[in-house]
Design an enzyme around this catalytic site. Structure first.
Site, PDB file in Angstrom:
ATOM      1  N   TYR A 300     -12.908 -58.256  33.474  1.00  0.00           N
ATOM      2  CA  TYR A 300     -12.219 -57.119  34.095  1.00  0.00           C
ATOM      3  C   TYR A 300     -10.993 -56.696  33.280  1.00  0.00           C
ATOM      4  CZ  TYR A 300     -14.895 -58.379  38.316  1.00  0.00           C
ATOM      5  OH  TYR A 300     -15.879 -58.666  39.212  1.00  0.00           O
ATOM      6  N   GLU A 373      -5.455 -59.615  62.718  1.00  0.00           N
ATOM      7  CA  GLU A 373      -6.247 -58.380  62.881  1.00  0.00           C
ATOM      8  C   GLU A 373      -5.416 -57.181  63.339  1.00  0.00           C
ATOM      9  OE1 GLU A 373      -9.269 -59.855  65.536  1.00  0.00           O
ATOM     10  OE2 GLU A 373     -10.734 -59.970  63.909  1.00  0.00           O
TER      11      GLU A 373
END
Ligand SMILES: [Zn+2]
Ligand SMILES: [Zn+2]
Length: 394
Positions: A300, A373
């Site tokens: 990458y 969350e």
């Protein structure tokens, strides 16, 4: 047009539900079949055009706004990791040895949340939004981004801006973290084979000892960072594996070393690879051994945030009530979102999910990784707002 917390609140339960469903059914790199099917169905239900099988299991959604404007791409990666989940949750992974330990489940949920919000308001939306659901970010090497780009994901229509969001356990929840310029490193891996000539441990002078040469190479490589590279440019070289020998009185024929080099700009990267190679070769030669150095291809690139775009992103994020935006240091990990950033200006940014009160204390990739969350709706909101804002850039 810009959304606020009230706009995304009604989708929050659905975003969390999606995240839990995907969390329970993780799939490894290049095998995101069920995940891709689920995403395609969801996009279709929102009346968003869908292309599947882009670069393998990739999914591309295209939402056309009612007003003219730019093409803004938003990306989420889809793959999980070969980790056995060590958190007791009602939606724990049902697949032993596979876990969404990097939070890509939340990326999918947050991006679908943004899609819900944007499709509801498509009439007022400027330009087009491309939703890029990418396979195999964790795979390294070629990776899913490259495959999607080769399959045309950044063209037709051509993407003007691209944004990617990653959650981070190491950052406290409700904090966005980013920086202009390089934000993630290039991760180059190397293998060095040191060839000597084996013999009896009692008579080293009749051998060429590859273990001794290896030890010198390991030491000398640290001299590359301290003596040969620009001290103002980050550079890491680590030898992480070394193998040789079979018995205490035998000098072996060969040794093999493996390691990683991390850099934050492409010039430093090229120089680092040259120096690591020449130091390993010449130090081995000094002790009559031979080094063969090989760098893995297709690693990458450095992830570089476009400075002008990123300044605008920072001011957009700062408007989100209930969150804070900070400038972070670059991370020496790597990300193939870098490949999308080579095709269009854009920004890669983080959202913290660390929250000790909820037991969210482990970093990404840990078997104990747990997400707060509560941050998901903020992630969706941030993505949707970037699509609106950059879609109407003139
Ligand atoms: Zn990861
Ligand atoms: Zn990740």
């Amino acid at each position: 047009m810009a959304f606020d917390l009230g706009d995304v609140k009604k989708y929050e339960a659905e975003i969390v539900r999606i995240r839990r469903r995907i969390h329970a059914h993780p799939e490894l790199s290049y095998k995101e079949f069920e995940t891709a099917r689920f995403i395609a169905q969801k996009l279709k239900s929102l009346h968003i055009d869908v292309k599947t099988g882009v670069g393998g299991t990739g999914v591309v959604g295209l939402l056309k706004g009612g007003q003219s404007g730019k093409v803004v791409a938003l990306r989420a990666d889809m793959d999980a990791l070969p980790v056995t989940e060590n958190v007791n949750l009602p939606f724990k992974s049902v697949r032993p040895g596979v876990m969404h330990a990097c939070g890509h489940d939340t990326h999918i949920a947050m991006l679908l949340g943004a899609a819900m919000l944007l499709s509801e308001h498509r009439g007022e939306l400027h330009g087009k939004v491309k939703f890029l659901f990418q396979p195999a970010e964790e795979a390294g090497g070629k990776g899913g981004a490259k495959l999607m780009i080769e399959d045309g994901a950044m063209n037709n229509p051509k993407v003007d801006y691209v944004f990617g969001l990653h959650i981070l356990g190491a950052v406290p929840s409700h904090i966005f973290a980013l920086r202009p310029g390089p934000i993630m490193a290039a991760p180059d891996t190397f293998r060095i084979r040191i060839i000597g000539k084996g013999g009896h441990g009692a008579s080293p002078h009749e051998t060429v000892d590859p273990i001794f040469a290896s030890a010198q190479v390991v030491t000398a490589l640290q001299g590359v960072s301290s003596r040969m590279m620009d001290p103002t440019e980050p550079f890491v070289v680590s030898v992480c594996s070394i193998h040789s020998g079979t018995k205490d009185n035998i000098i072996p024929d060969e040794a093999s070393l493996e390691g990683t080099v991390r850099t934050l700009n492409e010039k430093t990267r090229a120089r680092a690879k040259r120096y690591v190679t020449s130091v390993a070769e010449s130090v081995s030669k000094a002790f009559r051994a031979k080094a063969e150095v090989e760098f893995k291809r297709d690693e990458y690139p450095v992830t570089v945030n476009d400075p002008r775009t990123t300044e605008k992103v920072i001011s957009s994020l700062k408007k989100i009530r209930g969150t804070r935006t900070i400038e972070c240091k670059p991370l020496m990990g790597a990300e193939d979102f870098s490949r999308f950033l080579q095709k269009a200006p854009g920004t890669y940014y983080f959202l913290g999910t660390g929250n000790p009160r909820k037991g969210c204390v482990h970093p990404n990739h840990s078997s104990g990784f747990k997400v707060d969350e509560d941050v998901l709706k903020y992630g969706s909101l941030s993505l949707a707002n970037l699509a609106c804002e950059f879609g109407s850039v003139t």
